[in-house]
Design a protein around this motif. Structure first.
Motif, short mmCIF file in Angstrom:
data_model
loop_
_atom_site.label_atom_id
_atom_site.label_comp_id
_atom_site.label_asym_id
_atom_site.label_seq_id
_atom_site.Cartn_x
_atom_site.Cartn_y
_atom_site.Cartn_z
N ARG A 1 0.82 -1.20 0.00
CA ARG A 1 0.00 0.00 0.00
C ARG A 1 0.85 1.25 0.00
NH1 ARG A 1 -3.44 -0.87 5.05
NH2 ARG A 1 -3.23 -3.11 4.98
N HIS A 2 0.31 2.28 -0.59
CA HIS A 2 0.99 3.57 -0.56
C HIS A 2 0.40 4.37 0.55
CE1 HIS A 2 3.09 3.01 -4.24
NE2 HIS A 2 2.00 2.56 -4.80
N GLN B 1 -4.28 10.34 5.35
CA GLN B 1 -5.35 9.86 6.21
C GLN B 1 -4.70 9.34 7.48
OE1 GLN B 1 -8.44 10.27 4.83
NE2 GLN B 1 -9.17 9.91 6.89
N ARG B 2 -5.09 9.83 8.62
CA ARG B 2 -4.47 9.38 9.87
C ARG B 2 -4.59 7.87 10.00
NH1 ARG B 2 -7.77 12.36 14.25
NH2 ARG B 2 -6.07 11.90 15.68
N MET C 1 -5.41 5.21 12.12
CA MET C 1 -6.08 4.98 13.41
C MET C 1 -5.45 3.85 14.20
SD MET C 1 -8.18 7.23 14.10
CE MET C 1 -8.88 6.47 15.57
N GLN D 1 -25.74 2.63 15.09
CA GLN D 1 -24.65 3.24 14.32
C GLN D 1 -24.78 4.75 14.28
OE1 GLN D 1 -23.60 1.35 10.59
NE2 GLN D 1 -23.05 3.34 9.76
N ILE E 1 -18.43 1.21 14.19
CA ILE E 1 -19.05 -0.04 14.60
C ILE E 1 -18.50 -1.21 13.80
CG2 ILE E 1 -21.23 -1.25 14.30
CD1 ILE E 1 -22.64 0.79 15.72
N ILE F 1 -19.57 -5.02 13.09
CA ILE F 1 -20.73 -5.88 13.30
C ILE F 1 -20.36 -7.31 13.01
CG2 ILE F 1 -23.07 -6.36 12.53
CD1 ILE F 1 -23.03 -3.43 11.44
N ILE G 1 -15.93 -4.83 8.55
CA ILE G 1 -16.49 -3.63 9.16
C ILE G 1 -17.59 -3.15 8.23
CG2 ILE G 1 -16.09 -1.28 9.91
CD1 ILE G 1 -13.28 -1.78 10.31
N ILE G 2 -18.77 -2.98 8.77
CA ILE G 2 -19.90 -2.60 7.94
C ILE G 2 -20.29 -1.17 8.22
CG2 ILE G 2 -22.29 -3.10 7.40
CD1 ILE G 2 -21.71 -5.91 8.66
N SER G 3 -20.58 -0.42 7.19
CA SER G 3 -21.24 0.85 7.45
C SER G 3 -22.30 1.09 6.40
CB SER G 3 -20.25 2.00 7.50
OG SER G 3 -19.55 2.05 6.30
N GLN G 4 -23.40 1.61 6.84
CA GLN G 4 -24.49 1.88 5.92
C GLN G 4 -24.64 3.39 5.83
OE1 GLN G 4 -28.01 2.78 6.55
NE2 GLN G 4 -27.59 3.42 8.65
N LYS H 1 -17.92 9.99 4.42
CA LYS H 1 -17.39 9.87 5.78
C LYS H 1 -17.02 8.42 6.07
CE LYS H 1 -19.16 10.32 9.93
NZ LYS H 1 -20.42 10.34 10.68
N ASN H 2 -17.92 7.53 5.69
CA ASN H 2 -17.66 6.11 5.93
C ASN H 2 -16.40 5.64 5.21
OD1 ASN H 2 -19.85 5.79 7.58
ND2 ASN H 2 -21.22 5.09 5.94
N LYS I 1 -13.79 7.37 4.51
CA LYS I 1 -12.62 7.88 5.24
C LYS I 1 -12.34 7.03 6.47
CE LYS I 1 -11.81 11.91 3.00
NZ LYS I 1 -12.41 13.24 2.89
N VAL I 2 -13.41 6.64 7.13
CA VAL I 2 -13.24 5.81 8.31
C VAL I 2 -12.58 4.48 7.94
CG1 VAL I 2 -14.49 4.45 10.02
CG2 VAL I 2 -15.12 6.82 9.63
N ALA J 1 -8.95 5.14 7.35
CA ALA J 1 -8.23 5.37 8.60
C ALA J 1 -8.05 4.07 9.36
CB ALA J 1 -8.98 6.39 9.45
N ASN J 2 -8.98 3.17 9.20
CA ASN J 2 -8.88 1.91 9.91
C ASN J 2 -8.09 0.87 9.14
OD1 ASN J 2 -11.20 3.14 11.55
ND2 ASN J 2 -10.67 1.27 12.62
N GLN J 3 -7.46 1.30 8.08
CA GLN J 3 -6.54 0.44 7.36
C GLN J 3 -7.15 -0.85 6.86
OE1 GLN J 3 -4.51 3.35 7.83
NE2 GLN J 3 -3.05 1.79 7.25
N VAL J 4 -8.35 -0.74 6.32
CA VAL J 4 -8.92 -1.95 5.74
C VAL J 4 -8.04 -2.45 4.60
CG1 VAL J 4 -11.30 -1.43 6.35
CG2 VAL J 4 -10.37 -0.58 4.20
N ILE K 1 -9.70 7.29 -3.96
CA ILE K 1 -8.56 7.31 -3.03
C ILE K 1 -8.07 5.89 -2.76
CG2 ILE K 1 -7.80 7.93 -0.71
CD1 ILE K 1 -9.77 10.18 -0.68
N LYS L 1 -4.27 4.45 -3.29
CA LYS L 1 -3.50 3.93 -2.18
C LYS L 1 -3.19 2.46 -2.33
CE LYS L 1 -4.65 7.28 1.22
NZ LYS L 1 -3.59 7.91 1.99
#
Lengths: 346, 346
Positions: A3-4, A50-51, A53, A86, A96, A98, B97-100, B110-111, B113-114, B117-120, B139, B143
DNA sequence: CTGTTAGCGCGTTCAG
DNA sequence: CTGAACGCGCTAACAG
């Protein structure tokens, strides 16, 4: 594979300043030159920064992640609760994770370990119908990670819980059935490892008692929530010497299955036999006849459970509260128990 | 607030050996004394040791986490796909990790970005009905984080996609309506930012063309998937000088709403007007009349999308494939279009 | 206001 | 087979 990732260091080098300065710019720290800050932010944007986390969580020992463990995902109940959870979590800056256990105890244990390994700050849990041992959940407590149960709770653990008044809901429902003139009300009772099953069963029993109806054990069917068996139980009930004139199923998917079976057999609902469920599933108001049921405040359940959890997270372990919040249900009368629904204004 | 985490160091101290040895024992490394290993594992178990995935991810630059971004959670479609994706991911050792996004573009951004940040390690995405700009998704590509679209895809991004043959599904459905003798088939068409809407619309148009039915623009209603507006559109259609004798809605929740509206108005389904939907929602087979619809292989969609994603994750960026997998749909004929359903064997 | 240093928990070199 | 040392990306504590 590779990854970059843009890091703080990259930005610092580019701008020829120190890493800490960059870090401060990125975290609206008070002591920072607005100009430097602006430059950093612009470059960060441009470089897709991107920070990470993971790194932050590692340091702060906080992941801003909440784990949600639910037994299934197929009925509309849990998705609805999760959506609400959520939204609430998001307000407080939490994400979250799940996982659904497919009603399997083993999967639930595995999921709990994953949550642990991923350093969730807290967990929202509703157990499977198989769960009878709670060691995998007690680990959270021992580690100081708060846990909040909702719906399918673990009675022996002293932690916050969000439930609905299953007893009262069932009581009102059965009273309603009696008022429509039904005398022999059968109950498909859920597994007694689940407190919801017990609450609903007791509501059923007490409503009968109150109205001086003798309880007939024959009409109470122990049922493990496997929809496939519903048909057998219904046929068994109808084959009794003194068959029921109403069936109260422990949940809506089951009641729906009962209705399908009865319709196929050819009996009239509700004249020959009335049917009622629990939880106001999505399909309940659409089917024919429409299903009488007990609605749960799903949004509120998700919201309150999440609030309680975040509250616990922000507390010292010694300060943990173990309040149980019990919410009210609402009886929804439809055509599976009453011939003509009074049309509700819309 | 403060968590009790058992670390490798704790175990090392207790056993009076080095951290690296403990680490090796915990990761079935080849060079390790079986006895030491056994001791370590036992103690780890006793001390509730759980590897800190955050630290591991930080080092290995792999999180074994897949992000799932879906537009909604209320219809049974996405939960079903997710269940299947989770099972498949789990087989390969990945978490989800799920987001709706609640059909909101902003939330989707926003999701995303999350997730970043969580390095999926990769993301499974189905966009909202509002999404028209894809920068937040590009993005990931930049990356080197693979992305796989399913159902609601982004056409301009060259990445793997899993879709169903919406065109063919709609074509077959409309042909079926024509075969039942309907001549004026209306269509509630979804937003054209979604490829599924376009596919279904084109299937509709071509089926009419094939059967030499003139296309009446009046019968094609642009519709943004807001269920509230369905009632208005239905009334509008019925008020036309030359009203439709069938309505094909772009999805099942909409079709269900159409059915409710028509029933309230008092027309007979399917004699006066036939209704059909798309996706075979949970409630479609339970309502009255039962809804004719086009079923999608939800399990397969989740499974294949996940497999494709994991395949991409294991590939070098230069080796990324961008195959689009198109799955077949199945026409399900029920009583909303044909008076008597031939009872299917069960 | 800014730079330097230490270290979060762990896997991975490299020596022994 | 085992131990010591390094560093993943970042924040926090200290100096200036």
């Amino acid at each position: 594979m590779k990854r970059h990732q843009t890091t703080i260091l990259d930005i610092a080098k580019e701008l020829n300043i120190s890493k800490s300065t960059v870090s401060r710019a990125l975290t609206n720290h008070p002591n920072i030159n607005p100009e430097t800050k602006k430059k950093v932010l612009e470059l960060a944007e441009k470089m897709d920064y991107q920070r990470n986390m993971l790194a932050i969580s590692l340091i702060t020992n906080k992941s801003y992640t909440i784990g949600v463990i639910v037994p299934e995902f197929i009925s509309s109940y849990f998705p609805k609760v999760i959506v609400s959870a959520q939204i609430e979590a998001s307000k407080a800056g939490y994400n979250i994770i799940i996982s659904q256990s497919n009603e399997s105890y083993e999967t639930e244990v595995k999921n709990a370990k994953v949550m642990l390994a991923n350093q969730v700050d807290g967990v929202l849990v509703s157990i499977t119908k198989e769960t009878r041992n709670y060691d995998h959940l007690k680990i959270f407590q021992r580690k100081g990670i708060p846990i909040v149960f909702f719906n399918r709770i673990c009675e022996e653990m002293i932690v916050p819980k969000v439930i609905v008044d299953d007893y009262e809901g069932a009581f009102k429902l059965v009273e309603h059935l009696l008022q429509t003139g039904k005398k022999r009300i059968a109950h498909l009772a859920g597994p007694d490892s689940l407190s919801i099953s017990k609450g609903r069963l007791n509501g059923y029993l007490d409503a009968l008692k109150k109205h001086h109806i003798e309880i007939d054990e024959e009409l109470i069917i122990p049922y493990d929530l496997s929809l496939r068996k519903v048909k057998i139980y219904v046929k068994h009930l109808l084959g009794l010497e003194n068959p029921p004139d109403a069936i109260f199923a422990v949940n809506d998917p089951t009641a729906i299955e009962v209705v399908q079976t009865i319709k196929k057999i050819g009996l009239r609902i509700p004249e020959d036999i009335a049917i009622a469920g629990y939880s106001d599933d999505y399909a309940s108001s659409l089917m024919e006849p429409k299903l009488t049921t007990v609605a749960q405040p799903v949004d509120e359940i998700g919201k309150i459970a999440t609030q309680m959890l975040i509250d616990q997270i922000n507390r010292e372990v010694a300060d943990w509260k173990a309040t149980t919040k019990m919410l009210k249900t609402k009886l929804i009368i439809r055509s599976s128990t009453v011939k003509e629904t009074t049309s509700n204004p819309e």
